[in-house]
Design a protein around this motif. Structure first.
Motif, PDB file in Angstrom:
ATOM      1  N   LEU A 576       2.659   0.065   0.954  1.00  0.00           N
ATOM      2  CA  LEU A 576       2.063   0.550   2.230  1.00  0.00           C
ATOM      3  C   LEU A 576       1.527  -0.643   2.850  1.00  0.00           C
ATOM      4  CD1 LEU A 576       0.226   3.850   1.614  1.00  0.00           C
ATOM      5  CD2 LEU A 576       2.023   3.392   3.016  1.00  0.00           C
ATOM      6  N   VAL A 577       1.058  -1.611   2.288  1.00  0.00           N
ATOM      7  CA  VAL A 577       0.487  -2.885   2.958  1.00  0.00           C
ATOM      8  C   VAL A 577       1.301  -3.972   3.299  1.00  0.00           C
ATOM      9  CG1 VAL A 577      -1.136  -4.890   2.646  1.00  0.00           C
ATOM     10  CG2 VAL A 577      -2.002  -2.539   1.959  1.00  0.00           C
ATOM     11  N   ASN A 578       2.551  -3.870   2.201  1.00  0.00           N
ATOM     12  CA  ASN A 578       3.443  -5.269   2.290  1.00  0.00           C
ATOM     13  C   ASN A 578       4.957  -4.833   2.698  1.00  0.00           C
ATOM     14  OD1 ASN A 578       1.575  -7.200   1.128  1.00  0.00           O
ATOM     15  ND2 ASN A 578       1.725  -5.915  -0.617  1.00  0.00           N
ATOM     16  N   ASP A 579       5.111  -3.425   2.675  1.00  0.00           N
ATOM     17  CA  ASP A 579       6.699  -3.304   2.826  1.00  0.00           C
ATOM     18  C   ASP A 579       6.672  -2.492   4.284  1.00  0.00           C
ATOM     19  OD1 ASP A 579       9.181  -2.315   3.092  1.00  0.00           O
ATOM     20  OD2 ASP A 579       9.261  -1.525   0.958  1.00  0.00           O
ATOM     21  N   PRO A 580       7.117  -2.938   5.181  1.00  0.00           N
ATOM     22  CA  PRO A 580       7.193  -2.339   6.632  1.00  0.00           C
ATOM     23  C   PRO A 580       8.059  -1.166   6.879  1.00  0.00           C
ATOM     24  CG  PRO A 580       7.595  -4.541   6.804  1.00  0.00           C
ATOM     25  CD  PRO A 580       7.386  -4.376   5.468  1.00  0.00           C
ATOM     26  N   THR A 581       8.984  -1.245   5.729  1.00  0.00           N
ATOM     27  CA  THR A 581      10.019  -0.180   5.786  1.00  0.00           C
ATOM     28  C   THR A 581       9.866   1.106   4.936  1.00  0.00           C
ATOM     29  OG1 THR A 581      10.997  -0.670   3.848  1.00  0.00           O
ATOM     30  CG2 THR A 581      11.959  -1.784   5.735  1.00  0.00           C
ATOM     31  N   PHE A 582       8.599   0.841   4.219  1.00  0.00           N
ATOM     32  CA  PHE A 582       8.003   2.189   3.333  1.00  0.00           C
ATOM     33  C   PHE A 582       7.205   3.092   4.163  1.00  0.00           C
ATOM     34  CE2 PHE A 582       4.969   4.019   0.505  1.00  0.00           C
ATOM     35  CZ  PHE A 582       5.967   4.558  -0.295  1.00  0.00           C
ATOM     36  N   ASP A 583       7.636   4.288   3.798  1.00  0.00           N
ATOM     37  CA  ASP A 583       6.735   5.229   4.391  1.00  0.00           C
ATOM     38  C   ASP A 583       6.322   6.588   3.428  1.00  0.00           C
ATOM     39  OD1 ASP A 583       4.835   6.589   6.166  1.00  0.00           O
ATOM     40  OD2 ASP A 583       6.411   7.097   7.599  1.00  0.00           O
ATOM     41  N   MET A 584       5.397   7.169   3.645  1.00  0.00           N
ATOM     42  CA  MET A 584       5.243   8.540   2.596  1.00  0.00           C
ATOM     43  C   MET A 584       4.426   9.602   3.274  1.00  0.00           C
ATOM     44  SD  MET A 584       2.116   6.767   0.271  1.00  0.00           S
ATOM     45  CE  MET A 584       1.581   8.203  -0.462  1.00  0.00           C
ATOM     46  N   HIS A 585       4.651  10.574   2.747  1.00  0.00           N
ATOM     47  CA  HIS A 585       3.512  11.715   3.163  1.00  0.00           C
ATOM     48  C   HIS A 585       2.279  11.544   2.896  1.00  0.00           C
ATOM     49  CE1 HIS A 585       3.070  15.827   4.948  1.00  0.00           C
ATOM     50  NE2 HIS A 585       2.276  15.829   3.817  1.00  0.00           N
ATOM     51  N   LYS A 611     -13.504   2.055  -8.150  1.00  0.00           N
ATOM     52  CA  LYS A 611     -13.403   0.639  -7.110  1.00  0.00           C
ATOM     53  C   LYS A 611     -12.105   0.907  -6.182  1.00  0.00           C
ATOM     54  CE  LYS A 611     -17.079  -0.763  -7.798  1.00  0.00           C
ATOM     55  NZ  LYS A 611     -17.983  -1.076  -6.627  1.00  0.00           N
ATOM     56  N   VAL A 612     -10.974   1.125  -6.753  1.00  0.00           N
ATOM     57  CA  VAL A 612      -9.593   1.397  -5.879  1.00  0.00           C
ATOM     58  C   VAL A 612     -10.037   2.117  -4.901  1.00  0.00           C
ATOM     59  CG1 VAL A 612      -7.441   2.078  -5.917  1.00  0.00           C
ATOM     60  CG2 VAL A 612      -8.193   0.638  -7.593  1.00  0.00           C
ATOM     61  N   ALA A 613     -10.845   3.437  -5.089  1.00  0.00           N
ATOM     62  CA  ALA A 613     -11.021   4.580  -4.129  1.00  0.00           C
ATOM     63  C   ALA A 613     -11.825   3.912  -3.014  1.00  0.00           C
ATOM     64  CB  ALA A 613     -11.725   5.639  -4.858  1.00  0.00           C
ATOM     65  N   GLU A 614     -12.930   3.247  -3.367  1.00  0.00           N
ATOM     66  CA  GLU A 614     -13.634   2.747  -2.232  1.00  0.00           C
ATOM     67  C   GLU A 614     -12.914   1.709  -1.407  1.00  0.00           C
ATOM     68  OE1 GLU A 614     -16.798   0.072  -3.769  1.00  0.00           O
ATOM     69  OE2 GLU A 614     -17.636   1.841  -5.106  1.00  0.00           O
ATOM     70  N   LYS A 615     -12.034   1.164  -1.710  1.00  0.00           N
ATOM     71  CA  LYS A 615     -11.245   0.139  -0.759  1.00  0.00           C
ATOM     72  C   LYS A 615     -10.158   1.013   0.018  1.00  0.00           C
ATOM     73  CE  LYS A 615      -9.026  -3.466   0.615  1.00  0.00           C
ATOM     74  NZ  LYS A 615      -9.279  -4.925   0.835  1.00  0.00           N
ATOM     75  N   VAL A 616      -9.343   1.922  -0.721  1.00  0.00           N
ATOM     76  CA  VAL A 616      -8.203   2.420  -0.035  1.00  0.00           C
ATOM     77  C   VAL A 616      -8.843   3.392   0.999  1.00  0.00           C
ATOM     78  CG1 VAL A 616      -6.532   2.167  -1.865  1.00  0.00           C
ATOM     79  CG2 VAL A 616      -7.692   4.233  -1.641  1.00  0.00           C
ATOM     80  N   ASN A 617      -9.751   4.187   0.435  1.00  0.00           N
ATOM     81  CA  ASN A 617     -10.396   5.254   1.345  1.00  0.00           C
ATOM     82  C   ASN A 617     -10.844   4.716   2.832  1.00  0.00           C
ATOM     83  OD1 ASN A 617      -9.701   7.091  -0.465  1.00  0.00           O
ATOM     84  ND2 ASN A 617     -11.861   7.246  -1.112  1.00  0.00           N
ATOM     85  N   ASP A 619      -9.334   1.753   4.160  1.00  0.00           N
ATOM     86  CA  ASP A 619      -8.528   0.568   4.673  1.00  0.00           C
ATOM     87  C   ASP A 619      -7.769   0.718   5.754  1.00  0.00           C
ATOM     88  OD1 ASP A 619      -6.644  -1.517   4.945  1.00  0.00           O
ATOM     89  OD2 ASP A 619      -6.479  -1.913   2.645  1.00  0.00           O
ATOM     90  N   PRO A 620      -8.087   0.530   6.969  1.00  0.00           N
ATOM     91  CA  PRO A 620      -7.229   0.944   8.427  1.00  0.00           C
ATOM     92  C   PRO A 620      -5.768   0.622   8.060  1.00  0.00           C
ATOM     93  CG  PRO A 620      -8.657  -0.991   8.757  1.00  0.00           C
ATOM     94  CD  PRO A 620      -9.026  -0.770   7.132  1.00  0.00           C
ATOM     95  N   ARG A 621      -5.362  -0.376   7.305  1.00  0.00           N
ATOM     96  CA  ARG A 621      -4.056  -0.638   7.258  1.00  0.00           C
ATOM     97  C   ARG A 621      -3.185   0.735   6.592  1.00  0.00           C
ATOM     98  NH1 ARG A 621      -4.067  -5.774   3.454  1.00  0.00           N
ATOM     99  NH2 ARG A 621      -5.323  -4.502   2.161  1.00  0.00           N
ATOM    100  N   LEU A 622      -3.808   1.483   6.180  1.00  0.00           N
ATOM    101  CA  LEU A 622      -2.990   2.607   5.276  1.00  0.00           C
ATOM    102  C   LEU A 622      -2.744   3.890   6.105  1.00  0.00           C
ATOM    103  CD1 LEU A 622      -4.888   2.475   1.856  1.00  0.00           C
ATOM    104  CD2 LEU A 622      -2.845   1.107   2.367  1.00  0.00           C
ATOM    105  N   GLY A 623      -3.557   3.881   7.404  1.00  0.00           N
ATOM    106  CA  GLY A 623      -3.179   4.795   8.077  1.00  0.00           C
ATOM    107  C   GLY A 623      -3.495   6.151   7.916  1.00  0.00           C
ATOM    108  N   GLY A 624      -4.441   6.270   6.698  1.00  0.00           N
ATOM    109  CA  GLY A 624      -5.048   7.517   6.259  1.00  0.00           C
ATOM    110  C   GLY A 624      -4.066   8.096   5.482  1.00  0.00           C
ATOM    111  N   LYS A 625      -2.859   7.228   4.773  1.00  0.00           N
ATOM    112  CA  LYS A 625      -1.696   7.972   4.012  1.00  0.00           C
ATOM    113  C   LYS A 625      -2.241   8.193   2.597  1.00  0.00           C
ATOM    114  CE  LYS A 625       1.573   8.012   6.718  1.00  0.00           C
ATOM    115  NZ  LYS A 625       2.973   7.905   7.417  1.00  0.00           N
ATOM    116  N   LEU A 626      -3.261   7.233   2.182  1.00  0.00           N
ATOM    117  CA  LEU A 626      -3.691   7.248   0.807  1.00  0.00           C
ATOM    118  C   LEU A 626      -5.363   7.426   0.802  1.00  0.00           C
ATOM    119  CD1 LEU A 626      -2.206   6.837  -1.534  1.00  0.00           C
ATOM    120  CD2 LEU A 626      -2.588   4.223  -1.419  1.00  0.00           C
ATOM    121  N   LYS A 627      -5.462   8.641   0.116  1.00  0.00           N
ATOM    122  CA  LYS A 627      -6.941   8.668  -0.357  1.00  0.00           C
ATOM    123  C   LYS A 627      -7.091   8.846  -1.928  1.00  0.00           C
ATOM    124  CE  LYS A 627      -9.384   8.963   3.515  1.00  0.00           C
ATOM    125  NZ  LYS A 627      -9.787   9.854   4.478  1.00  0.00           N
TER     126      LYS A 627
END
Ligand code: 7GP
Ligand code: PLP
Length: 819
Positions: A576-585, A611-617, A619-627
């Motif tokens: 999600l952070v590094n691959d602009p072609t990647f998308d997911m539900h 710790k991973v949860a704290e960060k990804v929840n 992280d605005p770069r993820l556009g809410g795709k990952l919690k």
């Protein structure tokens, strides 16, 4: 929830009066001073009046019929809250709901006041609870025997992501409203001391144990209420108390301090449940618990047998004893001791009885869970039992010699006594030698028990090793926990499925019905909202119910591979952070798991996920795709909220290590699709639901074993897969622990340099592929609904009613006794 035919006669006015009476007389509150908890207690107590009456009546009825019964011996019964479940079984849910409403109360809120009796660790204890429910539902005479721990499994919270354990005083100050003490059943239990020879009145030399101290076993009965019938069976839990103010003999010998030391130990025996799942710690207090449990239970079984006027020679005709794993093994030499030393039977007569009484269930192949006790410890705590174990082994070695003359390797391998600098007693071997049936808990597991664990025993005792596939009670795990789906199912297949789960197959014909799909998915959505509300209220994290709810809930263990799930999350994060072609539900990864307090790597994994949860929840770069949500304090009542809300069920153990799993069954029943390995009962779930309705990935058992033999090298996978490298390497950085690089490095270390004992890296790529299929197929909601409906429809086999019928037919040979 409606009342059924067999429902109790219910007098609303009398019930309300009983609640008010208990509020005042039992709990010392007036309507003005009562809080929600005291109302819950009063309601529980009023209901317990009904169940206790039925318990005593069932006990008398079964005794009068003088029929064969099963005694389920288990150090753990993870029963969960009883009030809601018992209301369903009594058929009084709606009536009591209406009655308490007239008292100005809300039943759902009251039920939340009950603390889970957490008298077990995980799968093994929860299975015992489902089995008791199914025995009562089908009226197969049974008594469950366990321990009345003062503290159940520890409560878990997180501090800066780390697991913190606190004691679980589950009974509270007031005591648990559903239990009733049975002082007339109190047993006296010995420990330590010595064995002596004496001459009896016929001039025969006999052996007897002279214990060095005595404890008292006090019985507490919890009611196991039969669904839609009038039978209530006891779950009898023993509490240890000291019998005398102090040890008289030692006191008279002048050992004043020693005399009181015994006192202190008595208070400790049933103080706390050992918090290990699939791991044997070998502490002497644990052996004391095991013996105390067995001695009380065997004495109670013999008391019932004699009270019914039956001869001791007929014990195996009337009683069978199921050993839930090896924890109650010491019941075997205890029964032999009583038959030899108290009934004065000869060895052959005693063995003829004992060897037809016991049956043993194996729940794990993990070597670290196979119990052994040092000869020295047993000899000092239970000297007569050690003699008897040696005698059993001596006679067994003669059998081995007869079968394989001169083969000392076979003898060394099969012996109950493991030789070495410190001789050890192998409890599993003692069980297999002394039981008339031994079973594994899923088809694959039972095959591995025969092929890998006990191949020689299988040759020596043909037919003894069997399979009974586990199951779960449909009452708690669908009807009670998922009222929305229950209503839908009632409408389509009728209301008798909770006692006949195969009837769910009638849903299959609606799998392609668009209107039904919509309603099924709407129920799922409501359940997801209920969980999301809980998470918001308790954890302050907002969840989007349009996301896939991907659930892994079970004890934290390397073989269960929560870290494989974590690596997948890290891979998604990376892309999600590094691959602009990647998308997911959008996906919400939900974890819940306790780690054994002494299991460092398991605790590291919890910390890493938090710790991973704290960060990804955040992280605005993820556009809410990952919690990522790690729900604290996993327990039955939490499972009841999470399971109905799950879209995806993670059952990703290394093939060959999860004996069965039962969480997998509960999740499939509630319409979650399994992402799983070919392990345990996953294999049979796949058989039932069909390959297109489950996401199977990973190495097979034989591939795992072959790879290990050939020399497994995790670096091979690391070097070949850049996504895996990214997921592992980020653990060395401070990405998730700002300013503190390396805080998560232990996991990467274990997987790369520690040899990756559970082959996480070998299965990573295939796991990622399976997850990509999940992502794609979820986006076709009709397709997904179809698969989910078929999961609910096709898992009827996994009712614990069917498991119990298998035990009854193939092992226990019981007849139902209808009340
Ligand atoms: C568990 C197994 O790990 C699980 O696969 C199975 O579903 C469950 O028993 C019920 O059969 N085992 C334990 O919980 C355990 O502690 C070691 O086993 C004795
Ligand atoms: N713990 C609790 C509270 C459960 O409810 C269950 C089963 O549902 C388990 C543990 C066992 O889970 P699993 O079979 O996934 O190991």
């Amino acid at each position: 929830m409606t009342t059924r035919g067999q429902a109790q006669q219910f007098d609303k006015a009398a019930f309300k009066a009983s609640v008010e009476k208990h509020l005042q007389a039992t709990y010392g509150k007036t309507k003005a001073t009562a809080d929600a908890r005291s109302w819950y207690l009063a309601v529980g107590r009023a209901l317990a009046e009904i169940s206790t009456g039925n318990l005593l009546a069932t006990e008398q009825h079964v005794a009068e019929k003088n029929v064969r019964s099963v005694n389920y011996l288990s150090l753990e019964f993870l029963i969960g809250r009883l009030t809601g479940n018992n209301l369903i079984s009594l058929g009084l849910y709606d009536e009591v709901s209406a009655a308490v409403e007239e008292l100005g109360l809300n039943l759902t809120d009251l039920l939340e006041e009950e603390r889970d009796p957490a008298l077990g660790n995980g799968g093994l204890g929860r299975l015992a609870a489902c089995f008791m429910d199914s025995l009562a539902a089908q009226e197969f005479p049974a008594v469950g025997y366990g321990l009345h721990y003062e503290y159940g499994l520890f409560r878990q919270s997180f501090e800066d992501g780390h697991q913190v354990e606190t004691p679980d005083a589950w009974r509270g100050v007031e005591g648990y409203p559903w239990e009733v003490v049975r002082p007339e059943l109190t047993q006296s239990i010995g420990l330590y001391g010595h064995v002596e020879t004496y001459t009896d009145e016929n001039g025969v030399a006999c052996r007897r144990w002279v214990p060095g101290m005595q404890f008292e076993g006090v019985a507490w009965d919890l009611p196991i209420v039969g669904y839609d019938n009038k039978s209530v069976y006891p779950l009898r839990l023993w509490e240890c108390r000291s019998s005398a103010p102090f040890n008289l003999q030692r006191f008279n010998d002048g050992d004043y301090v020693g005399a009181q030391y015994g006192q202190l130990e008595a208070a400790n025996v049933t103080k706390v449940l050992y918090p290990n799942d699939n791991h044997d710690q070998g502490k002497s207090l644990r052996l004391m618990q095991q013996y105390f449990h067995c001695a009380c239970s065997i004495a109670d079984i013999l008391r019932r047998h004699e009270a019914a006027g039956n001869k001791i020679e007929d014990l195996a005709k009337f009683e069978t004893i199921q050993l839930n794993d090896t924890h109650p093994t010491i019941a075997i030499p205890e029964l032999m001791r009583i038959l030899l030393d108290e009934y004065h039977l000869g060895w052959d007569a005693a063995w003829a009885i004992s060897s037809k009484v016991f049956a043993y269930t194996n729940h794990t192949l993990l070597p670290e869970a196979l119990e052994t006790w040092s000869e020295n410890l047993i000899a000092s705590m239970l000297p007569r039992h050690m003699e008897i174990i040696f005698e059993i082994n001596h006679r067994f070695m003669l059998e081995v010699e007869a079968k394989w003359p001169g083969d000392n390797d076979k003898k060394r391998k099969l012996s109950i006594i493991q030789e070495g600098p410190q001789r050890m007693v192998r409890m599993a071997n003692l069980c297999v030698v002394s039981s008339y049936a031994v079973n594994g808990v899923a088809a694959l597991h039972s095959e591995l028990v025969k092929r890998d664990l006990f191949p020689e025993f299988n040759e020596l005792f043909p037919g003894r090793l069997q399979n009974v596939t586990n199951g779960v009670t449909p009452r708690r795990w669908l009807k009670f926990c998922n009222p929305g789906l229950t209503e839908l199912v009632n409408e389509k297949v009728g209301k008798d499925w909770p006692a006949n789960l195969e009837k769910l197959s009638g849903l299959a014909k609606f799998a392609d019905d668009k209107a039904f799909q919509k309603r099924y998915m709407a129920v799922k959505k409501d359940n997801k909202q209920r969980l999301a509300n809980w998470v918001m209220e308790n954890m302050g994290i907002e969840l989007d119910t349009n996301a896939i709810f991907d659930v892994q809930i079970k004890r934290l263990h390397e073989y269960k591979r929560q870290h494989l799930n974590l690596l997948h999350i890290l891979a998604l994060y990376h892309r999600l952070v590094n691959d602009p072609t990647f998308d997911m539900h959008p996906r919400v990864f939900i974890f819940a798991a306790k780690a054994a307090p002494g299991y460092a790597l398991a605790k590291d994994i919890i910390f890493a996920i938090n710790k991973v949860a704290e960060k990804v929840n955040n992280d605005p770069r993820l556009g809410g795709k990952l919690k990522v949500v790690f729900v604290p304090d996993y327990r039955v009542s939490l499972a009841e909220i999470i399971i109905p809300a799950a879209d995806v069920s993670e059952q990703i153990s290394t093939a060959g290590f999860e004996a069965s799993g039962t969480g997998n069954m509960k999740l499939a029943l509630n319409g979650a699709l399994t992402v799983g390995t070919m392990d345990g009962a996953n294999v049979e779930i796949r058989e039932e639901v069909g390959d297109e309705n489950i996401y199977i990935f990973g190495l097979l058992v034989d591939e795992v074993q072959k790879l290990k033999q050939e020399g497994y090298d995790p670096h091979r996978y690391y070097n070949a897969d850049s996504l895996l490298r990214a997921a592992l390497d980020v653990l060395e950085t401070d990405e998730f622990t700002p300013g503190n690089p390396g805080q998560l490095a232990a996991i990467r270390q274990n997987l790369l340099n520690g040899g990756d004992p559970f082959m996480v890296l070998a299965d990573f790529a295939d796991y990622v592929k399976a997850q990509a299929r999940v992502d794609a197929e979820y986006q076709d909601q009709a397709l997904w609904a179809r698969k989910a409906i078929l999961n609910t429809a096709l898992v009827g086999k996994f009712s614990s009613d069917r498991s119990i019928r298998d035990y009854v037919k193939n092992i226990w040979k019981l007849d139902a006794v209808k009340r």
